[in-house]
Write an enzyme that holds these catalytic residues in place. Sequence first.
Site, PDB file in Angstrom:
ATOM      1  CG  ASP A  54      -8.509   0.369  -2.579  1.00  0.00           C
ATOM      2  OD1 ASP A  54      -7.538  -0.080  -3.524  1.00  0.00           O
ATOM      3  OD2 ASP A  54      -8.380   0.710  -1.493  1.00  0.00           O
ATOM      4  CD  GLU A  55      -9.973   4.294  -0.625  1.00  0.00           C
ATOM      5  OE1 GLU A  55     -10.748   4.702  -0.050  1.00  0.00           O
ATOM      6  OE2 GLU A  55      -8.755   3.780  -0.193  1.00  0.00           O
ATOM      7  CG  PHE A 112     -14.456  -7.238  12.092  1.00  0.00           C
ATOM      8  CD1 PHE A 112     -15.728  -6.506  11.844  1.00  0.00           C
ATOM      9  CD2 PHE A 112     -14.272  -8.445  11.727  1.00  0.00           C
ATOM     10  CE1 PHE A 112     -16.767  -7.357  11.652  1.00  0.00           C
ATOM     11  CE2 PHE A 112     -15.533  -9.292  11.313  1.00  0.00           C
ATOM     12  CZ  PHE A 112     -16.746  -8.861  11.412  1.00  0.00           C
ATOM     13  CG  HIS A 167      -4.197   2.788  -2.015  1.00  0.00           C
ATOM     14  ND1 HIS A 167      -4.346   3.003  -0.838  1.00  0.00           N
ATOM     15  CD2 HIS A 167      -5.566   2.880  -2.532  1.00  0.00           C
ATOM     16  CE1 HIS A 167      -5.696   3.507  -0.396  1.00  0.00           C
ATOM     17  NE2 HIS A 167      -6.299   3.248  -1.527  1.00  0.00           N
ATOM     18  CG  ASP A 226      -2.240   0.919   0.865  1.00  0.00           C
ATOM     19  OD1 ASP A 226      -2.230   1.795   0.584  1.00  0.00           O
ATOM     20  OD2 ASP A 226      -3.527   0.213   1.112  1.00  0.00           O
ATOM     21  CD  GLU A 265      -5.491   2.665   7.821  1.00  0.00           C
ATOM     22  OE1 GLU A 265      -6.278   1.712   8.305  1.00  0.00           O
ATOM     23  OE2 GLU A 265      -5.701   3.136   6.563  1.00  0.00           O
TER      24      GLU A 265
HETATM   25  C1  ACM Z   1     -10.811   0.251   0.835  1.00  0.00           C
HETATM   26  O1  ACM Z   1     -11.247  -0.016   1.938  1.00  0.00           O
HETATM   27  N1  ACM Z   1     -10.156   1.208   0.385  1.00  0.00           N
HETATM   28  C2  ACM Z   1     -10.903  -1.235   0.000  1.00  0.00           C
END
Ligand code: ACM
Length: 527
Positions: free
Chosen positions: A307-308, A409, A240, A158, A469
């Site tokens: 993603d993102e 979670f 990412h 990431d 994180e």
């Molecule tokens: C995500 O939570 N960005 C997959």
Amino acid sequence: MFKICLFAAGCAIGGALVPVPKHMSTSEGAFRCRTADLATKVEFLKDAALPHEGYRLKVTPEKIQVWSSGDAGAFYAVRTLEQLADKTYVPDSKYAEVKRRESDYVIPSATIEDAPTFRWRGLMIDEARHFLGKEAVMKQIDLMADHKLNVLHWHLVDDQGWRLDLPKHPELAKYGAVRPRSVAFGAGAEWYGQKQKLKFRLNTDRYGPYCYSAEDIREIRAYAKARHVTLVPEIEIPGHERALLAARPDLSCRGEGKLERIPRVYWGIEHDVLCAGNDETIRYLESIFDEVCELFPDSPFLHIGGDECPKGCWKTCPKCQARMREIGAKDERELQVWFTRHFANYLEKKGRRVVGWDEVLYGDAPQSVIGMSWRMSANNGAGGDFVSAPEAAAKGHDMILTPSHYCYFSRRQGLAEDPYPYYDPEPFAEQTPRLELTLEKAYSYNPYAGFPERDRKRILGLQASIWTESIFTRFDFEWKAWPRTCALAELAWTGPGARTFDDFRKRMQIHRHRLIALRVNCSPIEQ
Ligand code: ACM
Ligand code: ZN
């Protein structure tokens, strides 16, 4: 005496099975043997008519028999048997006394017919933000197997870290596996101001280098295989990507010399992504995927993230714009579709099925791509490219469901007392009351909601996803993962709606003691 305890309504240890089997009947009597002898006492038999991963288990006072069509079913029968045989871990009860006095198993007579509802029963571990390490991951694999989960989605790269030391690409771990400074322990994300900017407290401690060697991967692979857990590594493209760009800044749209050669040190999303117009990006990623396939020869699935991915860099990059003209893309989102299609084709030629976060389903995404649905709505993430899981299934995509409100979670779990910080980066973190992902909420998830009967077959399965994180060690990982992952496991194995939450909670109050005895830092089951 034993019989009374074992069969007392609701609180029987042998009855506190998680996930609960689909069909179970008990009868008088029990099978008894020395604990050390149990493994030699089970008779394993073939029944080709039983479904893959399914089993039949019959315990009588005279013998224990297991039928299955293959190894996985027999493996899961033994996991059930272990819980059935378990007489430990109820503190302050007669059981604690009994355990101290002798070590015989007393397994209640029972007949169980069982098989999973979903084929993909997953747990995602993010090791890019914080690295748990080999022993912690192997322990999670054991716990997964105990709960009949069968896919470890391994988020290994990431913006904040690259955790694979690839022998043919040593630059990735050299630059990507260490952060020269990082977010301080205990500092979650705090929102401030109208603009909702994130505020972090950084420390100056170096984080890492942390990564897995090829030898580590071989070891973990063998460990997972023996427990019927498939590893699905995730190599994020095209966003990412900051840890990769630390090693290869020339593959960003800004080019060589513009980026500091370190991964992102803050949480959140990096705006520099891979340059999709640069042929060298494509060639480099292909060579990484070649090596990842070599490292994970028995993983039928490979996750390519997706993603993102912010598109700002692509809008101003001459190479990306030229690529868009070349392929006839009307906007940058279509450039991502092209990028995804290229690597889906590439990996499929290598015999892998490609999984991607739901962003990869936008537009005319290749139908063979399996979508991993994480967003509940267009507001829950980047917006315009939102495709819901039922819409994608209707277009023919197989889907894995891990909606953030029910399955992330790493989210706050609503405990009365909780010593650990959480990362709440989304606007609803400011809502009162906060949207909390309690055990009850996790158990209430209905994966079929919105799916017409016709498309339900497209749901490959469910997954618990745990971002790190605000998870620094295996202790806070386990606190957040367990017991909520037990709820997901029961939905994925037994099926949604099989039992009430009250029934589940009662079993969990006993089952939690098993987890504690396995030294899992499992959070409490509240009333
Ligand atoms: C995500 O939570 N960005 C997959
Ligand atoms: Zn570019």
